[in-house]
Design a protein around this motif. Structure first.
Motif, PDB file in Angstrom:
ATOM      1  N   ASP A   1      -3.713   4.763   6.867  1.00  0.00           N
ATOM      2  CA  ASP A   1      -3.900   3.728   5.850  1.00  0.00           C
ATOM      3  C   ASP A   1      -2.880   3.821   4.722  1.00  0.00           C
ATOM      4  O   ASP A   1      -2.501   2.817   4.139  1.00  0.00           O
ATOM      5  N   GLY A   2      -2.450   5.060   4.428  1.00  0.00           N
ATOM      6  CA  GLY A   2      -1.543   5.251   3.298  1.00  0.00           C
ATOM      7  C   GLY A   2      -0.137   4.747   3.558  1.00  0.00           C
ATOM      8  O   GLY A   2       0.464   4.103   2.689  1.00  0.00           O
ATOM      9  N   THR A   3       0.411   5.019   4.754  1.00  0.00           N
ATOM     10  CA  THR A   3       1.809   4.620   4.979  1.00  0.00           C
ATOM     11  C   THR A   3       1.991   3.094   4.999  1.00  0.00           C
ATOM     12  O   THR A   3       2.959   2.599   4.420  1.00  0.00           O
ATOM     13  N   PRO A   4       1.070   2.313   5.593  1.00  0.00           N
ATOM     14  CA  PRO A   4       1.266   0.851   5.505  1.00  0.00           C
ATOM     15  C   PRO A   4       1.142   0.346   4.072  1.00  0.00           C
ATOM     16  O   PRO A   4       1.814  -0.610   3.688  1.00  0.00           O
TER      17      PRO A   4
ATOM     18  N   GLU B   1       4.588   3.489 -10.325  1.00  0.00           N
ATOM     19  CA  GLU B   1       3.506   4.453 -10.565  1.00  0.00           C
ATOM     20  C   GLU B   1       2.506   4.420  -9.406  1.00  0.00           C
ATOM     21  O   GLU B   1       1.979   5.455  -8.998  1.00  0.00           O
ATOM     22  N   LEU B   2       2.268   3.227  -8.906  1.00  0.00           N
ATOM     23  CA  LEU B   2       1.349   3.088  -7.778  1.00  0.00           C
ATOM     24  C   LEU B   2       1.885   3.867  -6.565  1.00  0.00           C
ATOM     25  O   LEU B   2       1.137   4.582  -5.879  1.00  0.00           O
ATOM     26  N   LEU B   3       3.191   3.741  -6.321  1.00  0.00           N
ATOM     27  CA  LEU B   3       3.807   4.488  -5.211  1.00  0.00           C
ATOM     28  C   LEU B   3       3.586   5.990  -5.400  1.00  0.00           C
ATOM     29  O   LEU B   3       3.190   6.694  -4.472  1.00  0.00           O
ATOM     30  N   GLU B   4       3.829   6.437  -6.621  1.00  0.00           N
ATOM     31  CA  GLU B   4       3.704   7.875  -6.883  1.00  0.00           C
ATOM     32  C   GLU B   4       2.272   8.352  -6.703  1.00  0.00           C
ATOM     33  O   GLU B   4       2.019   9.422  -6.145  1.00  0.00           O
ATOM     34  N   GLY B   5       1.323   7.536  -7.154  1.00  0.00           N
ATOM     35  CA  GLY B   5      -0.081   7.896  -7.009  1.00  0.00           C
ATOM     36  C   GLY B   5      -0.470   7.999  -5.536  1.00  0.00           C
ATOM     37  O   GLY B   5      -1.146   8.943  -5.119  1.00  0.00           O
ATOM     38  N   LEU B   6       0.002   7.030  -4.769  1.00  0.00           N
ATOM     39  CA  LEU B   6      -0.304   7.054  -3.332  1.00  0.00           C
ATOM     40  C   LEU B   6       0.304   8.281  -2.669  1.00  0.00           C
ATOM     41  O   LEU B   6      -0.334   8.929  -1.831  1.00  0.00           O
ATOM     42  N   CYS B   7       1.540   8.581  -3.027  1.00  0.00           N
ATOM     43  CA  CYS B   7       2.218   9.761  -2.451  1.00  0.00           C
ATOM     44  C   CYS B   7       1.373  11.006  -2.700  1.00  0.00           C
ATOM     45  O   CYS B   7       1.165  11.817  -1.800  1.00  0.00           O
ATOM     46  N   ALA B   8       0.852  11.126  -3.925  1.00  0.00           N
ATOM     47  CA  ALA B   8       0.058  12.306  -4.264  1.00  0.00           C
ATOM     48  C   ALA B   8      -1.206  12.364  -3.414  1.00  0.00           C
ATOM     49  O   ALA B   8      -1.693  13.439  -3.069  1.00  0.00           O
TER      50      ALA B   8
ATOM     51  N   ILE C   1      -1.507  11.170  -0.336  1.00  0.00           N
ATOM     52  CA  ILE C   1      -1.210  11.386   1.092  1.00  0.00           C
ATOM     53  C   ILE C   1      -0.736  12.824   1.317  1.00  0.00           C
ATOM     54  O   ILE C   1      -1.191  13.509   2.228  1.00  0.00           O
ATOM     55  N   PHE C   2       0.154  13.280   0.437  1.00  0.00           N
ATOM     56  CA  PHE C   2       0.832  14.558   0.669  1.00  0.00           C
ATOM     57  C   PHE C   2      -0.135  15.732   0.782  1.00  0.00           C
ATOM     58  O   PHE C   2      -1.034  15.904  -0.048  1.00  0.00           O
ATOM     59  N   GLY C   3       0.049  16.538   1.805  1.00  0.00           N
ATOM     60  CA  GLY C   3      -0.788  17.721   1.986  1.00  0.00           C
ATOM     61  C   GLY C   3      -2.153  17.419   2.581  1.00  0.00           C
ATOM     62  O   GLY C   3      -2.944  18.317   2.813  1.00  0.00           O
TER      63      GLY C   3
ATOM     64  N   ASP D   1       3.393  13.688   5.789  1.00  0.00           N
ATOM     65  CA  ASP D   1       4.104  14.395   4.725  1.00  0.00           C
ATOM     66  C   ASP D   1       5.577  14.007   4.704  1.00  0.00           C
ATOM     67  O   ASP D   1       6.181  13.876   3.635  1.00  0.00           O
ATOM     68  N   GLY D   2       6.154  13.838   5.888  1.00  0.00           N
ATOM     69  CA  GLY D   2       7.571  13.452   5.993  1.00  0.00           C
ATOM     70  C   GLY D   2       7.805  12.117   5.301  1.00  0.00           C
ATOM     71  O   GLY D   2       8.794  11.926   4.586  1.00  0.00           O
ATOM     72  N   ALA D   3       6.881  11.181   5.508  1.00  0.00           N
ATOM     73  CA  ALA D   3       7.013   9.860   4.887  1.00  0.00           C
ATOM     74  C   ALA D   3       7.029   9.997   3.367  1.00  0.00           C
ATOM     75  O   ALA D   3       7.845   9.378   2.678  1.00  0.00           O
ATOM     76  N   VAL D   4       6.132  10.818   2.855  1.00  0.00           N
ATOM     77  CA  VAL D   4       6.043  11.002   1.406  1.00  0.00           C
ATOM     78  C   VAL D   4       7.289  11.709   0.868  1.00  0.00           C
ATOM     79  O   VAL D   4       7.863  11.303  -0.146  1.00  0.00           O
ATOM     80  N   MET D   5       7.716  12.759   1.573  1.00  0.00           N
ATOM     81  CA  MET D   5       8.876  13.516   1.093  1.00  0.00           C
ATOM     82  C   MET D   5      10.120  12.645   1.009  1.00  0.00           C
ATOM     83  O   MET D   5      10.889  12.726   0.056  1.00  0.00           O
ATOM     84  N   ALA D   6      10.311  11.801   2.009  1.00  0.00           N
ATOM     85  CA  ALA D   6      11.479  10.918   2.005  1.00  0.00           C
ATOM     86  C   ALA D   6      11.422   9.966   0.812  1.00  0.00           C
ATOM     87  O   ALA D   6      12.413   9.783   0.096  1.00  0.00           O
ATOM     88  N   LEU D   7      10.256   9.388   0.581  1.00  0.00           N
ATOM     89  CA  LEU D   7      10.116   8.437  -0.522  1.00  0.00           C
ATOM     90  C   LEU D   7      10.266   9.130  -1.878  1.00  0.00           C
ATOM     91  O   LEU D   7      10.935   8.625  -2.784  1.00  0.00           O
ATOM     92  N   ARG D   8       9.661  10.312  -2.001  1.00  0.00           N
ATOM     93  CA  ARG D   8       9.799  11.046  -3.263  1.00  0.00           C
ATOM     94  C   ARG D   8      11.256  11.384  -3.558  1.00  0.00           C
ATOM     95  O   ARG D   8      11.692  11.353  -4.710  1.00  0.00           O
ATOM     96  N   GLY D   9      12.013  11.712  -2.501  1.00  0.00           N
ATOM     97  CA  GLY D   9      13.436  12.011  -2.685  1.00  0.00           C
ATOM     98  C   GLY D   9      14.175  10.809  -3.265  1.00  0.00           C
ATOM     99  O   GLY D   9      15.007  10.941  -4.171  1.00  0.00           O
ATOM    100  N   ALA D  10      13.861   9.620  -2.756  1.00  0.00           N
ATOM    101  CA  ALA D  10      14.522   8.403  -3.255  1.00  0.00           C
ATOM    102  C   ALA D  10      14.104   8.133  -4.697  1.00  0.00           C
ATOM    103  O   ALA D  10      14.925   7.775  -5.547  1.00  0.00           O
TER     104      ALA D  10
END
Ligand SMILES: Cc1cc2nc3c(=O)[nH]c(=O)nc-3n(C[C@H](O)[C@H](O)[C@H](O)COP(=O)(O)O)c2cc1C
Ligand code: SF4
Ligand code: FES
Lengths: 418, 158
Positions: A348-351, A371-378, A380-382, A390-399
């Motif tokens: 649900d998180g990645t879509p 901010e919404l992106l960041e909240g979602l990443c938090a 999903i991650f872990g 986690d890979g999806a989140v890490m890539a987005l956080r890097g950008a």
């Protein structure tokens, strides 16, 4: 460094067994079959070889976890699912030098005591699958496969298993589920495949490039291998260079070559006069780096220290024309498309991430989207069942870390900065 | 319908200690034999051959993107890669050009049933981007004129 893995790249005759043998092929197999299996495992440990599929785990150590009891059936699986965007190295070996992989696999199978091995090749690689099928047939005819390999009493059968389109099959336990005929969803670990893998039997899963290093380790010795590149991450490595460079392609170089050397000395430098903006060092799951990181040594540990990873060694180069919001959108769209649906944060998180990135990219972003992106990443991650989420989140956080202003500009104005 | 390919199926079954493992190969063969798509009947026939409940075969088929269930495809399948390396080298333009040239949208089939156009995620050919796959073959470093040639050659095949 003379080439080990890509010496046949582009040679239209090299895939045939006679040419392979003429060039010294299957000599390592003959040498290995005269060694006690444990000595082979020790040599691979001593060589320092670490898995080229992404995680960088010690190959010799992985093999040593396989139970020694000869009454238990064991399997070797070669991971040729090659799906990490930016990666095209395994195809380079399979299409041009299939016997190198096969020889490595027979040696590995002998070392762990496996009578059967499977090559899981992604469904789209039709040429690769045909090359492997033909090469396996040749190897049977010459007595390198089948009963009593090279007259030593070792029996081995090898088969090609073709995928049918699903990135998650590259995850080792999903790969096993897929071979067994189930939907390819990752399994819970433990038990690890070394104890309960394919058909619940002890199984080693190794990447194509990893297994293709084995014949040279046997022939030239562990010392030779470990003397190439950084001490803790040695050996030859294939870098897949794509994007905005003059000469994209496969480059076999010592592990630890810097990004700068790869891009500017080998891949011909930037495609146009536009400067480098960002570079992904290890496939789209790996967080991106920028100009200031170009002197990083390309090995497992140095990249981990920079908060990213060597992954598959896929170097994607972007110049100033690349929009980072669009880049993040494309990468995330891929992950949400490939989510296997087993766990909620990823399914649900990645879509959800993709939808936000899509509206930002299409000029329909809203204040607060970043901010919404960041909240979602938090959220999903872990919390995901396997590393895909986690890979999806890490890539987005890097950008976001490097180019947050671009995302904010999109949210505010509906346009690119460029 | 799998009567004609009995020998091929025998070969597939021999690869595995458990028949169920042959399901992906069987789906691929069935799809090839039925002009590029899988029917419910074919999947049920596979279930019978492998001793699997039909729902399991359907579930496996639904999981994989190369399975095309109950949607006859054109004679030639075209997949244009749209992942990051291809996109950086102009994949979007290639997709638009193909849509214009074929007169269809991504996901559709031409009226003469010759081509079905789809996008794909990274096909492992990023060093020669932009690229597309047509049936089993890769076409790389694409340009408009290259696409014209490829489509013309494929269109002539009867
Ligand atoms: C989502 C996901 C996709 C993966 N895809 C691949 C792949 O395409 N090829 C590969 O060799 N390893 C892939 N891996 C890593 C494998 O799970 C496994 O670690 C690897 O095949 C082990 O081989 P190695 O020790 O030789 O690297 C993937 C892992 C994850 C989590
Ligand atoms: S993280 Fe994603 S791909 Fe991995 S198990 Fe969960 S849903 Fe499947
Ligand atoms: S991104 Fe198109 S082939 Fe890899």
């Amino acid at each position: 460094m003379d080439k080990v893995l890509l010496k046949k790249l582009g040679d239209p005759e090299a895939h045939k067994i006679d040419n392979y043998v003429k060039a010294g092929g299957y000599k390592a197999l003959g040498m290995a079959l005269k060694m006690p299996p444990d000595n082979i495992i020790q040599a691979v440990k001593d060589s320092g070889l670490r898995g080229r599929g992404g995680a960088g785990f010690s190959t010799g150590l992985k093999w040593s976890f396989i139970p020694k009891d000869p009454t238990i059936k064991k399997f070797l699986c070669c991971n040729a699912d090659e799906g990490e965007p930016g990666t095209f190295k395994d195809r380079g070996i399979i299409d041009w030098d299939p016997h190198l992989l096969i020889e490595g696999m027979i040696i590995a199978s002998y070392a762990i005591g496996a009578a059967k091995s499977y090559i899981y090749i992604r469904g789209e690689f039709a040429l690769g699958a045909a090359r492997l099928d033909a090469a396996i047939k040749e190897a049977y005819a010459k007595g390198y496969l089948g009963p009593n390999v090279m007259g030593t009493g070792f029996n081995h059968d090898m088969f090609v298993h073709r995928g049918f389109g699903a990135y998650i099959c590259g995850e080792e336990t999903a790969l096993l589920e897929s071979i067994e005929g189930f939907r390819a969803q990752p399994r819970k670990k433990p038990p690890f495949p070394a104890l309960a893998g394919l058909y619940s039997k002890p199984t080693v899963i190794n990447n194509v490039e990893t297994l293709s290093c084995i014949p040279a380790i046997i022939e030239r010795g562990a010392k030779w291998f470990s003397s190439i590149g950084p001490e803790k991450s040695p050996g030859p490595k294939i870098f897949c260079v794509s994007g905005h460079v003059k000469k994209p392609g496969l480059y076999e170089l010592p592990m630890g070559t810097t990004l700068r050397e790869i891009i500017f000395n080998h891949a011909g430098g930037m495609l146009t006069e536009k400067p480098l903006k960002a570079v992904i060092p290890g496939g789209v799951s790996a967080p991106m780096l920028t100009e200031k990181d170009l002197d990083t040594s390309m090995d497992f540990d140095s990249l981990a220290a920079k908060g990213t990873m060597l992954g598959s060694g896929a170097v994607v180069v972007m110049d100033s024309s690349a929009c980072m919001v669009k880049t993040a959108y494309i990468i995330n769209r891929f992950f949400s498309h490939e989510s296997c649906g087993k766990c909620t944060p990823c399914r649900d998180g990645t879509p959800w991430l993709t939808n936000i990135l899509m509206r930002l990219e299409h000029g329909e972003g809203k204040q607060g989207d970043v901010e919404l992106l960041e909240g979602l990443c938090a959220n999903i991650f872990g919390r995901t069942f396997c590393p895909l989420g986690d890979g999806a989140v890490m890539a987005l956080r890097g950008a976001l870390k490097n180019f947050r202003n671009e995302f904010e500009y999109h949210a505010k104005t509906g346009r690119c900065l460029g | 319908m799998l009567e004609n390919v009995k020998d091929e199926i025998q070969g597939v079954l021999k690869k595995y200690p458990d028949k169920k493992s042959a399901v992906m190969d069987m789906l691929r063969i069935a799809q090839r034999e039925a002009s590029g798509h899988l029917t419910k009947e074919a999947m049920d026939e596979i279930a019978g051959l492998l001793g699997m409940p039909p729902v399991e075969v359907h579930a496996a088929a639904a999981f994989y993107t190369m399975c095309r269930i109950n949607m006859p495809a054109g004679k030639h399948r075209v997949w244009v890669c749209r992942n990051l390396p291809c996109s950086l080298m102009g994949a979007e333009h290639i997709i638009k050009y193909l849509e214009k040239k074929l007169g269809i949208k991504t996901g559709e089939t031409t009226h003469d049933l010759k081509f079905t156009l789809d996008t794909a995620e990274c096909l492992g050919s990023c060093g020669t981007a932009p690229m597309m796959q047509v049936d089993d073959d890769y076409f790389e470093n694409l340009t408009e004129s290259k696409i014209d040639e490829i489509l013309a050659a494929k269109g002539r095949e009867s």
